[in-house]
Design a protein around this motif. Structure first.
Motif, PDB file in Angstrom:
ATOM      1  N   LEU A 153       0.831  -1.210   0.000  1.00 20.26           N
ATOM      2  CA  LEU A 153       0.000   0.000   0.000  1.00 20.26           C
ATOM      3  C   LEU A 153       0.868   1.264   0.000  1.00 20.26           C
ATOM      4  O   LEU A 153       0.522   2.256  -0.652  1.00 20.26           O
ATOM      5  CB  LEU A 153      -0.915  -0.009   1.222  1.00 20.26           C
ATOM      6  N   ALA A 154       1.990   1.210   0.775  1.00 19.47           N
ATOM      7  CA  ALA A 154       2.883   2.373   0.788  1.00 19.47           C
ATOM      8  C   ALA A 154       3.469   2.619  -0.601  1.00 19.47           C
ATOM      9  O   ALA A 154       3.580   3.771  -1.050  1.00 19.47           O
ATOM     10  CB  ALA A 154       3.996   2.163   1.807  1.00 19.47           C
ATOM     11  N   HIS A 155       3.831   1.506  -1.273  1.00 18.88           N
ATOM     12  CA  HIS A 155       4.346   1.664  -2.638  1.00 18.88           C
ATOM     13  C   HIS A 155       3.275   2.232  -3.554  1.00 18.88           C
ATOM     14  O   HIS A 155       3.541   3.136  -4.369  1.00 18.88           O
ATOM     15  CB  HIS A 155       4.828   0.303  -3.138  1.00 18.88           C
ATOM     16  N   ARG A 161       0.960   9.256  -5.240  1.00 23.81           N
ATOM     17  CA  ARG A 161       1.388  10.634  -4.983  1.00 23.81           C
ATOM     18  C   ARG A 161       2.240  11.170  -6.125  1.00 23.81           C
ATOM     19  O   ARG A 161       2.105  12.338  -6.519  1.00 23.81           O
ATOM     20  CB  ARG A 161       2.175  10.687  -3.674  1.00 23.81           C
ATOM     21  N   ALA A 162       3.132  10.310  -6.626  1.00 20.42           N
ATOM     22  CA  ALA A 162       3.948  10.736  -7.761  1.00 20.42           C
ATOM     23  C   ALA A 162       3.064  11.046  -8.970  1.00 20.42           C
ATOM     24  O   ALA A 162       3.278  12.039  -9.682  1.00 20.42           O
ATOM     25  CB  ALA A 162       4.978   9.663  -8.100  1.00 20.42           C
ATOM     26  N   GLN A 163       2.054  10.185  -9.190  1.00 21.85           N
ATOM     27  CA  GLN A 163       1.137  10.439 -10.302  1.00 21.85           C
ATOM     28  C   GLN A 163       0.350  11.719 -10.085  1.00 21.85           C
ATOM     29  O   GLN A 163       0.111  12.486 -11.028  1.00 21.85           O
ATOM     30  CB  GLN A 163       0.191   9.251 -10.451  1.00 21.85           C
ATOM     31  N   GLY A 167       0.421  14.741 -12.332  1.00 23.76           N
ATOM     32  CA  GLY A 167      -0.847  15.240 -12.870  1.00 23.76           C
ATOM     33  C   GLY A 167      -1.044  16.725 -12.615  1.00 23.76           C
ATOM     34  O   GLY A 167      -1.555  17.451 -13.468  1.00 23.76           O
ATOM     35  N   LYS A 168      -0.603  17.160 -11.375  1.00 20.09           N
ATOM     36  CA  LYS A 168      -0.737  18.593 -11.085  1.00 20.09           C
ATOM     37  C   LYS A 168       0.131  19.416 -12.025  1.00 20.09           C
ATOM     38  O   LYS A 168      -0.295  20.462 -12.536  1.00 20.09           O
ATOM     39  CB  LYS A 168      -0.337  18.846  -9.634  1.00 20.09           C
ATOM     40  N   LYS A 169       1.396  18.922 -12.205  1.00 17.91           N
ATOM     41  CA  LYS A 169       2.269  19.651 -13.134  1.00 17.91           C
ATOM     42  C   LYS A 169       1.680  19.685 -14.533  1.00 17.91           C
ATOM     43  O   LYS A 169       1.660  20.726 -15.195  1.00 17.91           O
ATOM     44  CB  LYS A 169       3.649  18.992 -13.163  1.00 17.91           C
TER      45      LYS A 169
END
Length: 605
Positions: A153-155, A161-163, A167-169
């Motif tokens: 789950l952490a992975h 979070r990276a996505q 996505g925000k960028k």
């Protein structure tokens, strides 16, 4: 010495026991338990003995009944009037020892019961420990499962979070692109409104020949108009320069002259001037006014020409803008279509990537060979294989997808435990080898010491007893197969007698053998001094003299002996003599000479 009497030859005495004392006086024959076949022997030994409660009662009964009496404390009263005992020592009391033995047995039984109870408790505790260990193992397995799930789950969270950050960028860049596109759309809409009537939505390549010819003519006209525009801009610059010069002349010269003339006119007032000066001033004023009129006409004419040039310039700029907008609209339309295609393809690929990531995450951990053998296959074949595998996975939804991770984890634990078990076995083998080596060294040292002590024992025994005697030490081994040494015994012979063991010797002989063993050990393991307390008390004069000679010989070899004695043999060979006296409850040690010491021991003897 033992005496044997046949039972059929024993004549038991006939005794009349006193009965007036009740239970305070009991015949000892009734108390001692025995078999009926030994009745005569027991009556012969205990028939004339009574068991009394107290020593006073025993002495009275012994005199009145002419029988021997004994108490429970071991005191004896003879029928002849003598009394034995009076001092009770619990260490030598058999009755007290039997009582203590019973108490000890009772305690032993209680301890055995407690031990059985404790063993049961220990067994139950072991069962509880085993159960608790099983629960701990279950909890550890559950903890490991939860830990692996948390790691997964952490992975996933980290990936999400990276996505999200990506996505925000992308959203920010896309918002900027959208804003730019909105501005471009607004501009395009304005251009569309201005050019919709003339060009429509057709591209230049799709225009007719007449329209293309018209565009070429317009381009030629545009070039000539551009040249005219440049000429007009140059003429306009010249006119603006002329206007600026005239304005400066008016502001710098004419207006100042006008102001000065007006001031002069005001200063003149009602003063009369000559007609000639007035005529000159009027002429000068008319000239100035004419000059101002001409300048104003030139200025108005320059402004009209400027307005005409600006109108022509605006017309030319409009023609240029129409030509550019025609070309730009066609190019922008193509770029917009290409951008729409690329954007739609990008969205499709992102959606595809997201689906593939979800499928990979659902697969869990894969074996190492799952990544081999697919490098030479095409994308289409791989997609077909992936579809088949997905169908098979749907049919195996009930299977634990973390089983492979758990299997790998348990395999690693098993390998670790096996490695530790092998290491402990190797350590155990090394410890056993060390223990065996130490046992061998111990046996060798013990055997070497035994041989030395046995040899010294034989020599010392001959020195004490004489050439006729001999003694030897015997090493006793354990009866078990492969057993070691269990103890040491001895066999001695005193001058022509048969060889005897230690338990067959008298008290003096045992003392002599013990002293011989001590002196033999002294030959092997020497000490700085030895303290002997009346070691010759149970020996006869010959053996005392032999012991004194051996001590003197050993003292000459460097040993020191401190002895206490009441016999003259050791006094004769001593180097120093001390007398110990006890007066007024105080012990005093004084150095005395040998004659005084001999006088003291001779009187004592």
């Amino acid at each position: 010495r033992l005496s044997f009497i046949p039972l059929n030859r024993i004549q038991a005495p006939r005794v009349t026991y006193p009965t007036q004392y009740g239970k305070d006086v009991i015949p000892l024959l009734k108390v001692v338990k025995h078999q009926p076949v030994y009745q005569r022997a027991m009556a012969h030994v205990f028939g004339r003995t009574l068991l009394c409660r107290t020593i006073d009662l025993a002495s009275e009964v012994a005199l009145s009944a002419n029988l021997n009496c004994v108490t429970l404390d071991g005191d004896q009263a003879s029928h002849k009037g003598s009394l034995t005992g009076g001092y009770y020592e619990e260490r030598h009391s058999k009755l007290e020892n039997m009582k203590q033995l019973k108490e000890i047995r009772a305690k032993h039984e209680d301890l055995v019961a407690q031990s059985a109870q404790l063993k049961g408790e220990i067994s139950s505790a072991d069962q509880n420990v085993s159960r608790i260990l099983g629960e701990i193992q279950k909890h550890e397995a559950k903890y490991n499962r939860v830990k692996s799930q948390l790691q997964s789950l952490a992975h996933d969270l980290k990936t999400a979070r990276a996505q999200v950050a990506t996505g925000k960028k992308q959203a920010a860049s896309r918002e900027a692109s959208v804003e730019e596109l909105r501005q471009g759309v607004a501009q395009l809409q304005d251009q569309h409104k201005s050019l919709g009537d003339e060009l429509g939505t057709e591209l230049v390549s799709q225009l007719s020949a007449e329209e293309q010819e018209e565009i070429r003519a317009l381009n030629a006209h545009l070039k000539s108009a551009h040249k005219d525009l440049m000429a007009l801009q140059t003429k306009r610059t010249e006119v603006e320069t002329t206007v600026m010069n005239l304005k400066m002349h008016i502001e710098e010269n004419l207006l100042k002259q006008k102001a000065s003339l007006e001031a002069k006119l005001k200063g003149i007032g009602n003063v009369k001037v000559s007609e000639e000066s007035a005529e000159e001033k009027e002429a000068e004023l008319e000239r100035v006014l004419e000059t101002l009129g001409r300048v104003s006409e030139q200025e108005s004419q320059a402004e009209k020409e400027m307005e005409l040039c600006q109108a022509k310039l605006r017309d030319l700029e409009a023609v240029i803008e129409r030509s550019k907008s025609v070309e730009a609209s066609a190019k922008d339309h193509e770029e917009a279509q290409e951008l729409d295609k690329l954007t739609s393809r990008k969205q499709h690929l992102l959606h595809r990537r997201h689906d593939l990531e979800n499928k990979i995450r659902d697969l869990g951990s894969l074996p190492s060979d799952a990544f081999l053998g697919g490098g030479e296959k095409s994308k289409k074949s791989l997609l077909q294989m992936s579809g088949k595998v997905q169908k098979q996975l749907k049919g195996m939804s009930h299977v634990n997808k973390k089983a492979l991770d758990q299997y790998m984890e348990y395999t690693e634990q098993r390998d670790e435990y096996s490695r530790r078990f092998d290491e402990q076995e190797r350590e155990e083998a090394k410890i056993k080898e060390l223990v065996a080596a130490l046992d061998v060294r111990k046996d060798e040292l013990l055997a070497r010491t035994y041989r030395g002590v046995a040899k010294a024992f034989s020599e010392t025994f001959v020195s004490l007893v004489g050439e006729a005697g001999h003694g030897e030490l015997i090493m006793i081994r354990d009866a078990k197969p492969g057993g070691g040494y269990a103890g040491v015994s001895c066999r001695v012979s005193f001058g022509g007698e048969e060889t005897k063991r230690m338990e067959q010797l008298s008290g003096g002989q045992k003392s002599l053998v013990a002293l011989c063993l001590i002196l033999s050990i002294q030959r092997i393991d020497r000490a700085p001094f030895y303290l002997f307390d009346e070691v010759d008390a149970a020996l006869d004069p010959n053996y005392r003299a032999a012991v004194a000679n051996v001590l003197a010989a050993r003292a000459n070899e460097g040993a020191q002996f401190i002895t206490t004695t009441f016999h003259p043999e050791q006094v004769l060979i001593s180097d120093q003599c001390y007398g110990v006296t006890f007066k007024n409850k105080v012990s005093t040690v004084d150095l005395i000479d040998r004659d005084e010491a001999m006088k003291f021991v001779t009187q004592k003897v």
